[in-house]
Design a protein around this motif. Structure first.
Motif, PDB file in Angstrom:
ATOM      1  N   ARG A 135       0.832  -1.203   0.000  1.00 36.03           N
ATOM      2  CA  ARG A 135       0.000   0.000   0.000  1.00 36.03           C
ATOM      3  C   ARG A 135       0.871   1.259   0.000  1.00 36.03           C
ATOM      4  O   ARG A 135       0.549   2.234  -0.662  1.00 36.03           O
ATOM      5  N   ILE A 136       1.993   1.219   0.731  1.00 39.07           N
ATOM      6  CA  ILE A 136       2.805   2.447   0.844  1.00 39.07           C
ATOM      7  C   ILE A 136       3.997   2.477  -0.117  1.00 39.07           C
ATOM      8  O   ILE A 136       4.742   3.444  -0.139  1.00 39.07           O
ATOM      9  N   ALA A 137       4.157   1.390  -0.939  1.00 30.56           N
ATOM     10  CA  ALA A 137       5.280   1.351  -1.891  1.00 30.56           C
ATOM     11  C   ALA A 137       5.095   2.436  -2.946  1.00 30.56           C
ATOM     12  O   ALA A 137       3.949   2.779  -3.263  1.00 30.56           O
ATOM     13  N   PRO A 138       6.180   2.984  -3.530  1.00 31.55           N
ATOM     14  CA  PRO A 138       7.586   2.635  -3.297  1.00 31.55           C
ATOM     15  C   PRO A 138       8.067   3.047  -1.900  1.00 31.55           C
ATOM     16  O   PRO A 138       7.662   4.074  -1.384  1.00 31.55           O
ATOM     17  N   LEU A 139       8.941   2.194  -1.365  1.00 34.12           N
ATOM     18  CA  LEU A 139       9.336   2.336   0.022  1.00 34.12           C
ATOM     19  C   LEU A 139      10.587   3.187   0.195  1.00 34.12           C
ATOM     20  O   LEU A 139      11.562   3.011  -0.537  1.00 34.12           O
ATOM     21  N   SER A 140      10.550   4.079   1.154  1.00 33.77           N
ATOM     22  CA  SER A 140      11.754   4.849   1.500  1.00 33.77           C
ATOM     23  C   SER A 140      12.554   4.035   2.513  1.00 33.77           C
ATOM     24  O   SER A 140      12.061   3.029   3.043  1.00 33.77           O
ATOM     25  N   ASP A 141      13.775   4.462   2.795  1.00 34.99           N
ATOM     26  CA  ASP A 141      14.596   3.768   3.794  1.00 34.99           C
ATOM     27  C   ASP A 141      13.886   3.753   5.145  1.00 34.99           C
ATOM     28  O   ASP A 141      13.927   2.761   5.871  1.00 34.99           O
ATOM     29  N   ASN A 142      13.211   4.883   5.476  1.00 29.77           N
ATOM     30  CA  ASN A 142      12.495   4.954   6.746  1.00 29.77           C
ATOM     31  C   ASN A 142      11.330   3.966   6.789  1.00 29.77           C
ATOM     32  O   ASN A 142      11.072   3.344   7.816  1.00 29.77           O
ATOM     33  N   ASP A 143      10.622   3.857   5.655  1.00 27.96           N
ATOM     34  CA  ASP A 143       9.507   2.910   5.591  1.00 27.96           C
ATOM     35  C   ASP A 143      10.009   1.501   5.893  1.00 27.96           C
ATOM     36  O   ASP A 143       9.394   0.755   6.660  1.00 27.96           O
ATOM     37  N   VAL A 144      11.129   1.130   5.255  1.00 28.73           N
ATOM     38  CA  VAL A 144      11.681  -0.216   5.441  1.00 28.73           C
ATOM     39  C   VAL A 144      12.045  -0.440   6.912  1.00 28.73           C
ATOM     40  O   VAL A 144      11.698  -1.463   7.511  1.00 28.73           O
ATOM     41  N   ALA A 145      12.699   0.551   7.510  1.00 31.56           N
ATOM     42  CA  ALA A 145      13.095   0.428   8.915  1.00 31.56           C
ATOM     43  C   ALA A 145      11.865   0.309   9.817  1.00 31.56           C
ATOM     44  O   ALA A 145      11.830  -0.520  10.734  1.00 31.56           O
ATOM     45  N   ASP A 146      10.829   1.118   9.538  1.00 25.98           N
ATOM     46  CA  ASP A 146       9.613   1.079  10.358  1.00 25.98           C
ATOM     47  C   ASP A 146       8.869  -0.246  10.186  1.00 25.98           C
ATOM     48  O   ASP A 146       8.335  -0.801  11.157  1.00 25.98           O
ATOM     49  N   LEU A 147       8.817  -0.742   8.950  1.00 25.72           N
ATOM     50  CA  LEU A 147       8.165  -2.046   8.707  1.00 25.72           C
ATOM     51  C   LEU A 147       8.892  -3.136   9.493  1.00 25.72           C
ATOM     52  O   LEU A 147       8.268  -3.983  10.126  1.00 25.72           O
ATOM     53  N   ASP A 150      13.465 -12.856  -7.658  1.00 26.96           N
ATOM     54  CA  ASP A 150      13.297 -11.545  -7.029  1.00 26.96           C
ATOM     55  C   ASP A 150      11.905 -10.997  -7.325  1.00 26.96           C
ATOM     56  O   ASP A 150      11.654  -9.818  -7.221  1.00 26.96           O
ATOM     57  N   LYS A 151      10.992 -11.904  -7.691  1.00 21.56           N
ATOM     58  CA  LYS A 151       9.640 -11.478  -8.056  1.00 21.56           C
ATOM     59  C   LYS A 151       8.883 -10.830  -6.894  1.00 21.56           C
ATOM     60  O   LYS A 151       8.124  -9.907  -7.085  1.00 21.56           O
ATOM     61  N   ALA A 152       9.106 -11.374  -5.668  1.00 20.03           N
ATOM     62  CA  ALA A 152       8.330 -10.909  -4.518  1.00 20.03           C
ATOM     63  C   ALA A 152       8.774  -9.534  -4.022  1.00 20.03           C
ATOM     64  O   ALA A 152       8.157  -8.966  -3.140  1.00 20.03           O
ATOM     65  N   ARG A 153       9.844  -8.989  -4.618  1.00 14.23           N
ATOM     66  CA  ARG A 153      10.374  -7.725  -4.106  1.00 14.23           C
ATOM     67  C   ARG A 153       9.481  -6.530  -4.408  1.00 14.23           C
ATOM     68  O   ARG A 153       8.975  -6.390  -5.503  1.00 14.23           O
ATOM     69  N   LEU A 154       9.386  -5.648  -3.423  1.00 13.47           N
ATOM     70  CA  LEU A 154       8.589  -4.440  -3.606  1.00 13.47           C
ATOM     71  C   LEU A 154       9.500  -3.310  -4.071  1.00 13.47           C
ATOM     72  O   LEU A 154      10.672  -3.267  -3.726  1.00 13.47           O
ATOM     73  N   PRO A 155       8.924  -2.398  -4.866  1.00 17.53           N
ATOM     74  CA  PRO A 155       9.759  -1.288  -5.369  1.00 17.53           C
ATOM     75  C   PRO A 155      10.242  -0.382  -4.242  1.00 17.53           C
ATOM     76  O   PRO A 155       9.535  -0.173  -3.252  1.00 17.53           O
ATOM     77  N   ARG A 156      11.475   0.121  -4.399  1.00 15.76           N
ATOM     78  CA  ARG A 156      12.064   1.034  -3.406  1.00 15.76           C
ATOM     79  C   ARG A 156      12.185   2.411  -4.022  1.00 15.76           C
ATOM     80  O   ARG A 156      12.356   2.564  -5.225  1.00 15.76           O
ATOM     81  N   ARG A 157      12.109   3.377  -3.171  1.00 16.27           N
ATOM     82  CA  ARG A 157      12.234   4.755  -3.628  1.00 16.27           C
ATOM     83  C   ARG A 157      13.686   5.111  -3.902  1.00 16.27           C
ATOM     84  O   ARG A 157      14.566   4.620  -3.219  1.00 16.27           O
TER      85      ARG A 157
END
Lengths: 351, 227
Positions: free
Chosen positions: A227-239, B220-227
């Protein structure tokens, strides 16, 4: 008394020599672990054929190093122990065959060790614990609560009905493009994040039967992340932080249920023990320490080096069995599945 | 020199103790089997070693078939050989299954090509050909029956191995003089020992010969996009 231990059930090729000195002191004389992490990293998990090939390539070198580090020759040991399962059978066969071969060629007894029993008994190597104790066994392939009553004597109180804890960490890491293995990666990210940003479910919370279910939690993380993707570094850390907080709560709640089930079964544990690769997670260790304090029990977790798969735990389990005369012959088989409750304690001999 | 030879690569589980120069092994046992090598091998070695006076201390070398063959079989045999070599403080050497199958024919098939054809399943063979004197002619490869027959050249050819008849059929179809000398499912263990005795430990390591990379694809299909 010195025992060689060999471990090849997953993606570590390991060998160690452990001793009990005349003084009664337990010593790890050597502990060689060759991790195949790099070989499997691209696949986000262990590939059985790659693992089996790597084990056979390294097995004799790792065993030779275990002897060299301990300053011993093959004939200086009293027995050889090897993990005979549960695990990836292609790898198990490599270590099991090598262990039998060394025992046969040196004329020493051989012990086929259950990998889970080795994790379960590690706390006796490190802390000299007395039976019975409550064990939370958490790794990439296993999540169980057991009452450890003696060598070969386990009462399974509960286990996971879907994913293992380590597997959940690996899947979350893969989803968030964090390096394999997932456990340390997620823990590292979690340390930087806000554990209260996302309110993930705590499956099975409060249920009396001490079982685990983790696939729903994993799915909840994915849905929020998508839902919140694309993810920032902070998002990843919080998840990661919010996921790990949920895991800790689940571990504590389920272990509390395990403690109750243990007492209901008429077993009064001396200690709460956590073992297996996931026992290296500091947040889980702290959570369990709080629970142990609340229950008035000491909490024991092996040092980091003995949490993951290693040869010392196999050698120690072999030594415990050797002392009870529980030895095996050259016909011992590799077992992909080998639940602890299929082991049998040594029958009492008539006086 | 005395050698312990081990073979778990193909359709048998075998071991023998062989003294250099002897006509026959001091002790040997062969169990024909398609599966179950891992469970059978160490008890079999234990029995064979009990029959040979002097035990492991009298051994000067270990030889093991390194393939081509079943991956599981190769790993069990190689693990045993390497561990015994370490414990006894002696070298271990690898012998290929095709060489062990072809060896008995060398010097006995005057003017004929010697070819080893081992069943690799799915219509494929592990194939190697030598001159009558044992010089390399066609290097080890995994091919179809037909491509194996074509690689032989003008022949005539003497064939050995579990797929010898299948390759002979293709050879006959293209008009070659082909003879099936032996279609046993595994090499004679005494020949594994003889080749092991003359092998150079530097150039014949006890390392499985897989011929193929593991079948895997990075995921790597399950990977979500990163900013």
């Amino acid at each position: 008394m010195r025992v060689l231990g060999i471990e090849t059930t997953c993606d570590e090729t390991a060998a160690a020599i452990v001793s009990v000195e005349r003084s009664g002191e337990h010593k790890i004389l050597s502990n060689e672990v060759l991790s195949q992490i790099a070989a499997h990293a691209a696949y986000g998990g262990v590939v059985p054929e790659i693992a089996a090939r790597a084990h056979v390539e390294a097995i004799d070198r790792i065993i030779a190093r275990a002897f060299a580090d301990a300053g011993l020759k093959p004939g200086d040991i009293d027995a050889v122990a090897a993990a005979a399962g549960p695990g990836l059978v292609g790898g198990v066969m490599v270590g099991l065959t090598a262990g039998k071969a060394i025992a046969l060629a040196t004329g020493k007894p051989f012990i086929a060790v259950n990998h889970l029993e080795a994790h379960a008994l590690t706390a006796r190597l490190t802390d000299n614990l007395t039976f019975p104790y409550l064990l939370l066994l958490v790794s990439g392939g296993h999540t169980q609560l057991l009452a450890v009553r003696g060598v070969g004597d386990y009462l399974k109180l509960g286990g996971t009905i879907d994913d293992a804890v380590g597997e959940a960490f690996d899947k979350i890491a893969k989803m968030l493009a964090l390096p394999y293995p997932g456990g340390p990666s997620v823990e590292r990210e979690a340390a930087k994040g806000d554990s209260e940003r996302f309110d993930f479910p705590r499956p099975m919370q409060g249920r009396p039967n001490p079982d685990f279910s983790l696939s729903g939690l994993k799915t909840a993380v994915r849905l929020v992340a998508e839902r919140i993707a694309p993810l920032s570094d902070n998002d990843v850390a919080d998840l990661c932080a919010s996921f790990q907080a949920a895991i800790v709560d689940v571990m504590v709640d389920r272990t509390r249920a395990g403690l109750r089930a243990c007492r209901e079964a008429g077993i009064t544990p001396t200690t709460l023990v956590v073992a297996g690769g996931v026992a290296a997670n500091q947040a889980i260790r702290s959570g369990l320490t709080r629970l142990a304090t609340e229950a008035g029990l000491p909490m024991v977790a092996p040092p980091q080096a003995l949490c993951g798969d290693n040869g010392a735990m196999i050698a120690w389990a072999g030594l415990e069995r050797l002392r009870l005369g529980m030895v095996d012959d050259m016909g011992a088989v590799a077992r992909p599945r080998w639940p602890l409750n299929e082991l049998t304690p040594k029958p009492a001999t008539a006086a | 020199m005395r050698i312990l030879a081990i073979d778990t690569a193909l359709g048998a589980c075998s071991a023998c103790v062989f003294e250099a120069g002897a006509a026959a092994p001091l002790a040997q046992e062969t169990l024909v089997m398609d599966r179950g090598h891992a469970e059978a091998l160490m008890p079999l070695i234990e029995r064979v070693m009990q029959k040979a006076d002097g035990g492991f201390a009298a051994l000067g070398r270990v030889a093991v078939t390194v393939g081509p063959g079943s991956y599981t079989g190769l790993r069990v045999g190689v693990s045993a050989a390497r561990a015994i070599a370490f414990a006894a403080g002696i070298p271990a050497v690898g012998v290929t299954t095709v060489a062990a199958c072809a060896a008995p024919l060398i010097g006995r098939e005057h003017g004929r090509v010697i070819a080893a054809a081992l069943d690799a399943r799915h219509g494929q063979v592990w194939f190697q050909a030598l001159t009558a004197e044992g010089k390399p002619l066609v290097s080890l490869r995994q091919v179809s029956y037909r491509d194996a027959a074509r690689a032989i050249g003008a022949g005539p050819v003497s064939l050995v191995g579990s797929a010898a008849l299948s390759v002979a059929n293709e050879a006959w179809a293209i008009g070659l003089d082909a003879l099936v000398v032996d279609d046993a499912k595994a090499p004679n263990i005494a020949w594994v020992a003889r080749l092991g005795l003359i092998a150079d430990p530097e150039s014949a390591p006890p390392r499985p010969l897989y011929l193929k990379a593991p079948e895997t694809t990075p995921q790597d299909k399950a990977r979500l996009p990163r900013r």
